[in-house]
Design an enzyme around this catalytic site. Structure first.
Site, PDB file in Angstrom:
ATOM      1  N   ALA A  74       0.798  -1.178   0.046  1.00 24.26           N
ATOM      2  CA  ALA A  74      -0.260   0.010  -0.078  1.00 24.26           C
ATOM      3  C   ALA A  74       0.851   1.156  -0.001  1.00 24.26           C
ATOM      4  O   ALA A  74       1.840   1.244   0.446  1.00 24.26           O
ATOM      5  CB  ALA A  74      -0.961  -0.003   1.267  1.00 24.26           C
ATOM      6  N   SER A  80      -0.763   7.840  -2.716  1.00 23.03           N
ATOM      7  CA  SER A  80      -1.609   6.759  -3.490  1.00 23.03           C
ATOM      8  C   SER A  80      -2.311   7.375  -4.736  1.00 23.03           C
ATOM      9  O   SER A  80      -2.868   8.258  -4.382  1.00 23.03           O
ATOM     10  CB  SER A  80      -2.754   6.194  -2.444  1.00 23.03           C
ATOM     11  OG  SER A  80      -3.562   5.439  -3.239  1.00 23.03           O
ATOM     12  N   HIS A  82      -5.140   6.200  -5.546  1.00 24.80           N
ATOM     13  CA  HIS A  82      -6.566   6.180  -5.006  1.00 24.80           C
ATOM     14  C   HIS A  82      -6.958   7.604  -4.546  1.00 24.80           C
ATOM     15  O   HIS A  82      -7.874   7.844  -4.794  1.00 24.80           O
ATOM     16  CB  HIS A  82      -6.823   5.117  -4.176  1.00 24.80           C
ATOM     17  CG  HIS A  82      -6.839   3.650  -4.529  1.00 24.80           C
ATOM     18  ND1 HIS A  82      -7.717   3.080  -5.404  1.00 24.80           N
ATOM     19  CD2 HIS A  82      -5.650   2.829  -4.552  1.00 24.80           C
ATOM     20  CE1 HIS A  82      -7.440   1.960  -5.672  1.00 24.80           C
ATOM     21  NE2 HIS A  82      -6.296   1.667  -5.203  1.00 24.80           N
ATOM     22  N   ASP A  89      -9.734  -0.483  -7.769  1.00 24.65           N
ATOM     23  CA  ASP A  89      -9.270  -1.851  -7.637  1.00 24.65           C
ATOM     24  C   ASP A  89     -10.465  -2.748  -7.831  1.00 24.65           C
ATOM     25  O   ASP A  89     -11.784  -2.156  -7.420  1.00 24.65           O
ATOM     26  CB  ASP A  89      -8.975  -2.197  -6.208  1.00 24.65           C
ATOM     27  CG  ASP A  89      -7.686  -1.455  -5.779  1.00 24.65           C
ATOM     28  OD1 ASP A  89      -6.813  -1.250  -6.625  1.00 24.65           O
ATOM     29  OD2 ASP A  89      -7.457  -1.274  -4.559  1.00 24.65           O
ATOM     30  N   GLU A 138       0.060  -5.697  -9.445  1.00 23.24           N
ATOM     31  CA  GLU A 138      -1.366  -5.564  -8.932  1.00 23.24           C
ATOM     32  C   GLU A 138      -2.053  -5.493 -10.216  1.00 23.24           C
ATOM     33  O   GLU A 138      -2.858  -4.645 -10.630  1.00 23.24           O
ATOM     34  CB  GLU A 138      -1.341  -4.351  -8.272  1.00 23.24           C
ATOM     35  CG  GLU A 138      -0.690  -4.102  -7.086  1.00 23.24           C
ATOM     36  CD  GLU A 138      -1.091  -3.004  -6.159  1.00 23.24           C
ATOM     37  OE1 GLU A 138      -2.077  -2.291  -6.551  1.00 23.24           O
ATOM     38  OE2 GLU A 138      -0.729  -2.890  -4.946  1.00 23.24           O
ATOM     39  N   HIS A 141      -5.448  -3.294  -9.969  1.00 24.26           N
ATOM     40  CA  HIS A 141      -5.274  -1.987  -9.714  1.00 24.26           C
ATOM     41  C   HIS A 141      -5.279  -1.148 -11.212  1.00 24.26           C
ATOM     42  O   HIS A 141      -4.355  -1.258 -11.715  1.00 24.26           O
ATOM     43  CB  HIS A 141      -4.059  -1.544  -8.906  1.00 24.26           C
ATOM     44  CG  HIS A 141      -4.046  -0.008  -8.939  1.00 24.26           C
ATOM     45  ND1 HIS A 141      -4.339   0.484  -7.569  1.00 24.26           N
ATOM     46  CD2 HIS A 141      -3.504   0.895  -9.718  1.00 24.26           C
ATOM     47  CE1 HIS A 141      -4.046   1.810  -7.732  1.00 24.26           C
ATOM     48  NE2 HIS A 141      -3.487   2.081  -8.890  1.00 24.26           N
TER      49      HIS A 141
HETATM   50 ZN   LIG Z   1      -5.373   0.004  -5.997  1.00 23.54          ZN
END
Ligand SMILES: [Zn+2]
Length: 181
Positions: A74, A80, A82, A89, A138, A141
């Site tokens: 993370a 991030s 995000h 995700d 990932e 993502h």
């Molecule tokens: Zn993510």
């Protein structure tokens, strides 16, 4: 780099239980619809996260796995994707391989890898590219970059396999194995 602790995207739109910036939300809905037409049910797992939410997620990982591992799982708060409202995700509706590398071999993982670019999404942290992106693989993502960039990146990927599809390489940026200052 964003103004870390205070940045909030200008417009956030609800997508299922999550939120994304409006342009990314529109693109994501088109992506989900196309998948569904092919019998693939995409679940929106985690979209926009505020600085405070990221802080709590990161802290939770540090407690569970230690800081070194947490940093590969993370982003630190303020780092991030995000928090930009441009990342989502995704998962399978049955939860198969949720947030694990094997997600790549599930219906939703395969659809995202082969079709996501058509809707402006890229797999931001590709397989084997940790030394470039700073993150382990990932496949869940998705980062919205717009159809134009996603399309050119897709074509570039095919002719530059050594760069592993990493956005840093495509943009000519330095590798970012450690994004932490
Ligand atoms: Zn993510």
């Amino acid at each position: 780099m964003l103004a870390p602790s205070t940045y909030v995207p200008p417009t956030l739109t609800r997508v299922s239980t999550e939120r994304l910036r409006s342009e990314a939300a529109t693109a994501f809905n088109a992506f989900v619809k196309a998948a569904k037409a092919g019998g693939v049910n995409v679940r929106a797992v985690s979209g926009y996260r505020s600085y405070a939410q990221q802080q709590s997620l990161y802290h939770d990982y540090v407690l569970r796995y230690g800081q070194e591992t947490a940093d590969t799982l993370a982003a630190r708060p303020g780092h991030s994707e995000h928090q930009t409202g441009l990342a989502m995700d995704i998962g399978n509706s049955n939860g198969a391989c949720a947030l694990q590398a094997c997600f790549a071999d599930t219906p939703v993982g395969r659809f995202a890898a082969s079709e996501g670019w058509k809707y402006g999404f890229i797999i931001r942290y590709p397989a084997g590219a940790q030394a470039i992106t700073g993150y382990t693989y990932e496949p869940w993502h998705l980062r919205y970059v717009g159809k134009e960039l996603a399309g050119s990146l897709e074509a570039w990927k095919a002719s530059n396999p050594a760069d592993l599809g990493a956005l840093e390489r495509y943009l000519g940026l330095e590798d970012a194995p450690d994004y932490v200052p």
